[in-house]
Design a protein around this motif. Structure first.
Motif, mmCIF file in Angstrom:
data_model
loop_
_atom_site.group_PDB
_atom_site.id
_atom_site.type_symbol
_atom_site.label_atom_id
_atom_site.label_comp_id
_atom_site.label_asym_id
_atom_site.label_seq_id
_atom_site.Cartn_x
_atom_site.Cartn_y
_atom_site.Cartn_z
ATOM 1 N N ILE A 84 0.841 -1.187 0.000
ATOM 2 C CA ILE A 84 0.000 0.000 0.000
ATOM 3 C C ILE A 84 0.882 1.244 0.000
ATOM 4 O O ILE A 84 2.029 1.203 0.421
ATOM 5 C CB ILE A 84 -0.923 -0.046 1.232
ATOM 6 N N ASN A 85 0.308 2.344 -0.461
ATOM 7 C CA ASN A 85 1.039 3.617 -0.534
ATOM 8 C C ASN A 85 1.916 3.833 0.687
ATOM 9 O O ASN A 85 1.500 3.605 1.806
ATOM 10 C CB ASN A 85 0.069 4.800 -0.614
ATOM 11 N N ARG A 86 3.118 4.278 0.457
ATOM 12 C CA ARG A 86 4.020 4.607 1.564
ATOM 13 C C ARG A 86 4.852 5.812 1.162
ATOM 14 O O ARG A 86 5.029 6.092 -0.008
ATOM 15 C CB ARG A 86 4.895 3.428 1.966
ATOM 16 N N ILE A 87 5.342 6.503 2.162
ATOM 17 C CA ILE A 87 6.141 7.693 1.893
ATOM 18 C C ILE A 87 7.585 7.517 2.309
ATOM 19 O O ILE A 87 8.406 8.382 2.080
ATOM 20 C CB ILE A 87 5.545 8.937 2.597
ATOM 21 N N ASP A 88 7.889 6.378 2.929
ATOM 22 C CA ASP A 88 9.234 6.157 3.434
ATOM 23 C C ASP A 88 9.895 4.966 2.743
ATOM 24 O O ASP A 88 9.219 4.050 2.292
ATOM 25 C CB ASP A 88 9.192 5.929 4.950
ATOM 26 N N PRO A 89 11.229 4.970 2.640
ATOM 27 C CA PRO A 89 11.926 3.838 2.022
ATOM 28 C C PRO A 89 11.770 2.567 2.868
ATOM 29 O O PRO A 89 11.533 2.626 4.065
ATOM 30 C CB PRO A 89 13.394 4.262 1.989
ATOM 31 N N VAL A 90 11.913 1.443 2.200
ATOM 32 C CA VAL A 90 11.819 0.140 2.841
ATOM 33 C C VAL A 90 13.145 -0.578 2.644
ATOM 34 O O VAL A 90 13.717 -0.555 1.551
ATOM 35 C CB VAL A 90 10.689 -0.690 2.192
ATOM 36 N N LYS A 91 13.624 -1.208 3.691
ATOM 37 C CA LYS A 91 14.836 -2.014 3.579
ATOM 38 C C LYS A 91 14.423 -3.457 3.292
ATOM 39 O O LYS A 91 13.588 -4.030 3.999
ATOM 40 C CB LYS A 91 15.648 -1.956 4.873
ATOM 41 N N MET A 92 14.990 -4.028 2.241
ATOM 42 C CA MET A 92 14.730 -5.423 1.887
ATOM 43 C C MET A 92 15.958 -6.257 2.204
ATOM 44 O O MET A 92 17.078 -5.866 1.883
ATOM 45 C CB MET A 92 14.426 -5.557 0.393
ATOM 46 N N ILE A 93 15.725 -7.396 2.829
ATOM 47 C CA ILE A 93 16.779 -8.379 3.058
ATOM 48 C C ILE A 93 16.361 -9.627 2.288
ATOM 49 O O ILE A 93 15.282 -10.175 2.533
ATOM 50 C CB ILE A 93 16.936 -8.702 4.555
ATOM 51 N N GLU A 94 17.181 -10.021 1.343
ATOM 52 C CA GLU A 94 16.889 -11.209 0.541
ATOM 53 C C GLU A 94 17.827 -12.337 0.951
ATOM 54 O O GLU A 94 19.032 -12.123 1.114
ATOM 55 C CB GLU A 94 17.072 -10.921 -0.947
ATOM 56 N N GLN A 95 17.257 -13.518 1.097
ATOM 57 C CA GLN A 95 18.045 -14.710 1.398
ATOM 58 C C GLN A 95 17.682 -15.782 0.386
ATOM 59 O O GLN A 95 16.530 -16.190 0.299
ATOM 60 C CB GLN A 95 17.766 -15.201 2.822
ATOM 61 N N GLY A 96 18.682 -16.207 -0.401
ATOM 62 C CA GLY A 96 18.453 -17.236 -1.403
ATOM 63 C C GLY A 96 17.997 -16.654 -2.729
ATOM 64 O O GLY A 96 17.943 -15.440 -2.913
ATOM 65 N N VAL A 119 -0.256 -6.304 2.325
ATOM 66 C CA VAL A 119 -1.437 -7.119 2.525
ATOM 67 C C VAL A 119 -1.284 -8.401 1.728
ATOM 68 O O VAL A 119 -0.922 -8.360 0.551
ATOM 69 C CB VAL A 119 -2.692 -6.366 2.014
ATOM 70 N N SER A 120 -1.574 -9.541 2.347
ATOM 71 C CA SER A 120 -1.574 -10.803 1.617
ATOM 72 C C SER A 120 -2.869 -10.904 0.828
ATOM 73 O O SER A 120 -3.955 -10.883 1.393
ATOM 74 C CB SER A 120 -1.466 -11.984 2.571
ATOM 75 N N LEU A 121 -2.745 -11.000 -0.486
ATOM 76 C CA LEU A 121 -3.935 -11.093 -1.330
ATOM 77 C C LEU A 121 -4.436 -12.520 -1.460
ATOM 78 O O LEU A 121 -5.438 -12.770 -2.112
ATOM 79 C CB LEU A 121 -3.655 -10.503 -2.711
ATOM 80 N N GLU A 122 -3.755 -13.465 -0.838
ATOM 81 C CA GLU A 122 -4.245 -14.840 -0.849
ATOM 82 C C GLU A 122 -5.544 -14.948 -0.054
ATOM 83 O O GLU A 122 -6.270 -15.919 -0.173
ATOM 84 C CB GLU A 122 -3.200 -15.792 -0.266
#
Length: 186
Positions: free
Chosen positions: A71-83, A117-120
């Motif tokens: 959903i709309n956000r105004i701040d950066p997001v930190k992503m941590i990827e594993q694999g 949000v999980s759309l499942e």
């Protein structure tokens, strides 16, 4: 990352782009900067979970398909990827996702502080990611996505909100709530 743009005239106004991302780096961290609008992220063989603050973990999990709406956000997001990572992101123009999701968000948002949000949990997008990834090429995936979205499209109008949004997005302009309300007659 590869970017594709809708071919359908209706979707051109609602979907900004569709991107395909693949990484086989064992571990990686980066920032994602905000977009106006919302992004639907489809993942194959991944588990996606929030950590502290604006940090999210995307972890390789064989056999797992997920549809996530950011959903709309105004701040950066930190992503941590594993694999290994395989993601398709559909970025909608502001209010664009509203033409495809008709259930109130509160029905499937479990915690107010989360910006995804999980759309499942909504019947409209159940197994969507799995169906998209069953297509063989990016072009087939884009065509499937467009067809799928058009089957769920409703031409919902948001006249006051759309007019206010145009004013809010004018570069270099700052409007008060009172000014916007007066302009859109609310």
């Amino acid at each position: 990352m590869e970017y594709y743009y809708p071919e359908n005239e209706i979707l051109k106004k609602i979907v900004r782009y569709i991107s395909f991302y693949y990484s086989d780096v064992p571990s990686k961290e980066y920032l994602v900067f905000p977009n106006h609008g919302a992004g639907m992220v489809l993942c194959r063989n991944l588990e996606f979970s929030p950590l502290e603050g604006n940090t999210y973990l995307s972890k390789e999990t064989p056999g797992q398909y997920i549809n996530t709406l950011h959903i709309n956000r105004i701040d950066p997001v930190k992503m941590i990827e594993q694999g290994k990572q395989e993601k398709i992101t559909i970025v909608f123009e502001p209010l664009g996702i509203n033409r495809f999701i008709h259930e109130p968000l509160c029905e499937f948002v479990t915690e107010a502080e989360h910006k995804y949000v999980s759309l499942e949990q909504t019947a409209r997008f159940l197994k969507f990611a799995e169906k998209v990834f069953a297509c063989n090429t990016p072009i087939e995936k884009v065509q499937f996505i467009e067809t799928y979205l058009l089957e769920r499209f409703t031409n919902t109008q948001f006249p006051f909100v759309e007019d206010a949004l145009k004013m809010l997005m004018e570069p270099g302009e700052t409007y008060t709530v009172a000014t916007i309300s007066k302009q859109v007659y609310t």
